[in-house]
Write a protein that holds these residues in place. Structure first.
Motif, mmCIF file in Angstrom:
data_model
loop_
_atom_site.group_PDB
_atom_site.id
_atom_site.type_symbol
_atom_site.label_atom_id
_atom_site.label_comp_id
_atom_site.label_asym_id
_atom_site.label_seq_id
_atom_site.Cartn_x
_atom_site.Cartn_y
_atom_site.Cartn_z
ATOM 1 N N GLU A 50 0.956 -0.988 -0.072
ATOM 2 C CA GLU A 50 0.090 0.119 -0.013
ATOM 3 C C GLU A 50 0.917 1.149 0.158
ATOM 4 O O GLU A 50 1.021 1.663 1.001
ATOM 5 N N ASN A 97 -0.249 -3.449 11.124
ATOM 6 C CA ASN A 97 -1.320 -2.669 11.783
ATOM 7 C C ASN A 97 -2.090 -3.489 12.842
ATOM 8 O O ASN A 97 -3.548 -3.190 12.974
ATOM 9 N N HIS A 133 -3.608 4.358 4.156
ATOM 10 C CA HIS A 133 -3.758 3.128 3.584
ATOM 11 C C HIS A 133 -4.468 3.128 2.046
ATOM 12 O O HIS A 133 -5.080 4.054 1.510
#
Length: 337
Positions: A50, A97, A133
């Motif tokens: 990402e 994350n 993101h």
């Protein structure tokens, strides 16, 4: 494991994400001075595939070459090793994350690293936090918050009128930083889309120029606010695919077209083999299994049982296994809070 730098390393502004490993030895926290002392904290590449956030920050920093930033900036560049391979995470790694303070897991080096990053930002009296993101399905650009306080909603609304409030999954960056300052996660569509990079860069630039947050509530008509009520996963023992094959669960191949649409009861998600009575699991905000409230298998079809809105539906099988199939949301009125 954590590199702490006080200046941008040579080549940083021009390197593609896949080549960052040549410049950074691993996850790095880069502190840069600015006219206002309290830093804006920006996280990029918590998922290695990402790269919109990374490209957006390159744009912002190139625009400020030779002149002071409006505010100090602390930039955390996360999973450099996964970025090298173009993957969300490597197989032996945890999700970057899901290991921040507040996670329901512990004991790995990544947990200690994110604890250290959070502690550093707390000690620097961080002004606000932004985690950038991408996603793999068709989604609008939107912001996510873990608290509904006015500064959080002001920050999110600066990016998009579409805002999602969520409490799960645990261990995410925005929830950890929400204990310290206003925090938002930006969802910028698919990687490689120039509009996402431009939008994220403009937002960071605007945040750098903010002087303060107000305690005045954001008007309800300025937001489309949603509340995540469940995370949908394919049961780990169930084989699945998005094509007509012999998998126990055959999901619709264009399932991600349903993102951010309020779907009526009876909407079909796919087909289940006769031996597969409960192919999908739904975990609510308290960690309870609630799939019986949302899905049923009727005559081989996997159907919604109630009106709901999905987000982040993906047709990437790897992401489904590493993370989830989607999230389920309901509209939330600010007047109810």
């Amino acid at each position: 494991m954590l590199n702490v730098l006080e200046a941008l390393p040579a080549g940083f502004l021009d390197a593609p994400a896949r080549e960052l490993y040549r410049i950074l030895a691993g996850p790095s926290l880069i502190h840069l001075p600015g006219r206002r002392k309290e830093p804006l904290f920006v996280c990029v590449l918590l998922h290695g595939n990402e790269d919109t956030g990374f490209k957006a920050m390159q744009t912002v920093l190139r625009n400020h070459q030779g002149r002071a930033l409006p505010r100090a900036l602390s930039l955390f560049v996360g999973n450099v090793a996964a970025a090298r391979e173009g993957l969300r995470r490597l197989e032996q790694q945890p999700d970057y994350n899901r290991v921040w303070p507040g996670a329901d897991t512990a004991g790995q080096p990544e947990h200690a690293m994110m604890d250290a990053v959070t502690a550093q930002m707390r000690s620097r009296s961080v002004f606000a936090s932004i985690d950038i993101h991408n996603n793999t399905g068709f989604n609008p650009h939107y912001g996510c918050v873990n608290r509904l306080d006015p500064p959080f909603l002001q920050l999110a609304a600066l990016f998009s009128r579409t805002v999602v409030y969520f409490r799960r999954p645990l261990g995410v960056q925005s929830a950890a930083l929400a204990q310290v300052c206003p925090a938002v996660t930006l969802e910028c569509g698919k990687p490689g889309n120039q509009s996402g990079e431009t939008h994220a860069a403009a937002f960071v630039e605007a945040a750098l120029n903010l002087a303060e947050f107000s305690q005045r509530a954001v008007p309800a008509h300025d937001l489309d606010l949603f509340h995540t009520v469940g995370v949908v996963k394919v049961a780990p023992e169930v084989t699945f695919g998005f094509e007509h094959n012999d998998a126990e669960l055959r999901l619709e191949p264009d399932l991600d077209r349903m993102n951010f649409r309020e779907l009526p009861a009876g909407t079909r998600f796919g087909f289940a083999a006769n031996s597969c009575a409960a192919p999908l699991q739904v975990i609510d905000e308290d960690g309870n299994r609630v799939e019986d409230q949302f899905f049923e298998v009727r005559k081989g079809e996997v159907l919604l049982k109630r009106r709901t809105m999905p987000a982040m539906l993906t047709t990437d099988a790897r992401i489904v296994r590493q993370d989830c199939l989607c999230y389920l949301m309901e509209r939330l009125s600010l007047r109810d809070e």
